[in-house]
Structure formats: C-alpha cells, structure tokens
Design an enzyme around this catalytic site. Structure first.
Site, short mmCIF file in Angstrom:
data_model
loop_
_atom_site.label_atom_id
_atom_site.label_comp_id
_atom_site.label_asym_id
_atom_site.label_seq_id
_atom_site.Cartn_x
_atom_site.Cartn_y
_atom_site.Cartn_z
N CYS A 40 0.84 -1.20 0.00
CA CYS A 40 0.00 0.00 0.00
C CYS A 40 0.88 1.26 0.00
CB CYS A 40 -0.89 -0.02 1.24
SG CYS A 40 -2.12 1.31 1.27
N ASP A 42 0.45 3.67 1.87
CA ASP A 42 0.37 4.20 3.24
C ASP A 42 1.75 4.61 3.78
OD1 ASP A 42 -1.88 3.82 5.73
OD2 ASP A 42 0.22 4.09 6.29
N ARG A 44 2.96 4.73 6.58
CA ARG A 44 3.50 4.03 7.75
C ARG A 44 4.24 2.75 7.40
NH1 ARG A 44 -2.28 4.08 10.49
NH2 ARG A 44 -2.69 3.64 8.28
N CYS A 102 -5.84 0.05 7.22
CA CYS A 102 -5.67 0.50 5.83
C CYS A 102 -6.89 1.32 5.39
CB CYS A 102 -5.49 -0.70 4.90
SG CYS A 102 -5.23 -0.22 3.18
#
Ligand SMILES: [Zn+2]
Length: 218
Positions: A40, A42, A44, A102
């Site tokens: 992803c 993302d 993080r 997510c």
C-alpha cells in the site's frame, strides 16, 4: 524552515552515503532484486525497514490498497511493474503486503464514504470482491468491527494474489517452479508480519512460517 524530507537528503549525503559507498557504487551498475514487493502507499509502511533489506534487494510497487488489477492488455503501472519484474529482472518472489488500519480497505468496505472521489472509488472497486466474500462469511450483523476489518484486509491480499496469478508471465514462471508468490499483512501496532499459509488459508506469524529456517538469535 526546511521540509524534513529535504533536510533528510542532506543528512543522507553527509552521513549515510559515505558509509555505504561500496554498495551504491555496485548498485550504480545495475539491479538484481530478489523480490517484487507490492504494498500500500500508506506512509507508515517502510519496506526496507520492516524487511531489513538494502537498496537493490526489493523492486517495489505501491498503490492504495496493494491492489493488482485483473490482467488485461491495456492495464496500467501495476501490470507494467509485474511484467518488468518477472520477465526482465527475473525476481524469484512476489510479495503482496497489506496492513492494519488500511484506509483503502476501509474505503472498499464503505464505498459511499469515498463516492465523491472518482478515481479512488474506481480503484477500490478492485477490492470490493474481498468485502463481498467476508460479508458472506462474517454475516451482516458484525459484532467486532476490528476483526471484520482484519478479515477484509486478509481477504483482499488473497484476492490480489489470485489476480497476480492470472498474469500470464507470473503463471508461466510459477508453473516452471521459478517464482513463488506470498501474501502478507503487516500489523503496524505489533511490528509483526502475518503470512498466508496457502494450504490452511490462514495467516500465521512469519516466524512460525519459517520456524525451521530461523537464523540464530545472536
Ligand atoms: Zn493501506
């Protein structure tokens, strides 16, 4: 004030690059990554940090929801990344790595919340089948929302692995026995990676999966 990412480059040039000069000199001549890592977008997820790999070891493809659209001729960047990694770089592994909390998975679960975002909605529709499957299993009256979200996150990885295996180049290399595909879910709070056990269809801690091949603790 300087943005932190710009200050970081200066620090990298000053402190990190000189220490790894030999590695970067070697890498300047080409790459031979062991794996294609699809995860992803993302912020993080730090692929190098969680896998403790150096530059040059992972060919990374990221998008919201770690999605692999079903194979078709006019597909986009994800398909191109897979084709290049499998046909040219000759990677031996492909990992699809989802993660906890997510936003893309939550958007797939609640499409009405992202309906005003045309491109997001369209992209996340590639994950909607995972939501359907988990709803059929968990039922409508979901008691534990967090567990339900975990199930969707896991099923989304399973679904994207199915799409991945449908890519002709991937299928051919898997049939040859020269390519393995892996489904992971990274738990941000625990710092843990759960790996899909293809036979059992469950996700187990990575150290359980590789229990017979663990490096010694020292
Ligand atoms: Zn995500």
């Amino acid at each position: 004030m300087m943005p932190s990412f710009a200050a970081g480059v200066i620090k990298f040039q000053r402190d990190v690059f000189p220490e790894k000069k030999a590695l970067f000199e070697k890498l300047s001549q080409g790459q031979a990554p062991e794996a294609l890592f699809i995860t992803c977008s993302d912020s993080r997820i730090e692929t190098g940090m969680i896998t403790q790999t150096d530059p040059g070891e992972l060919f990374v493809c990221r998008n919201p929801g770690n999605i692999v659209p079903p194979y078709k001729i006019d597909a986009g960047g994800v398909t191109a990344s897979i084709e290049f990694a499998v046909e040219v770089l000759n990677v031996q592994h492909i990992i699809i790595c989802g993660h906890t909390d997510c936003g893309a998975v939550q958007g797939a679960e609640h499409p009405e919340a992202v309906a005003h975002l045309h491109h997001v909605s369209e992209w996340l529709s590639f994950a909607s089948e995972a939501v359907r499957r988990v709803r059929a299993k968990d039922g409508d009256a979901v008691e534990d929302k967090e567990v339900h979200l975990k199930h969707i996150t896991q099923e989304n990885v399973v679904l994207q692995l199915e799409n991945l295996a449908g890519h002709p180049a991937v299928k051919r290399r898997m049939d040859d026995g020269t390519l393995q595909i892996h489904g992971w879910v990274y738990d941000i709070a625990l710092g843990q990676v759960f790996v899909l056990d293809q036979d059992e269809k469950t996700f187990i801690p990575i150290e359980v999966k590789y229990a017979d091949r663990l490096p010694s603790a020292d």
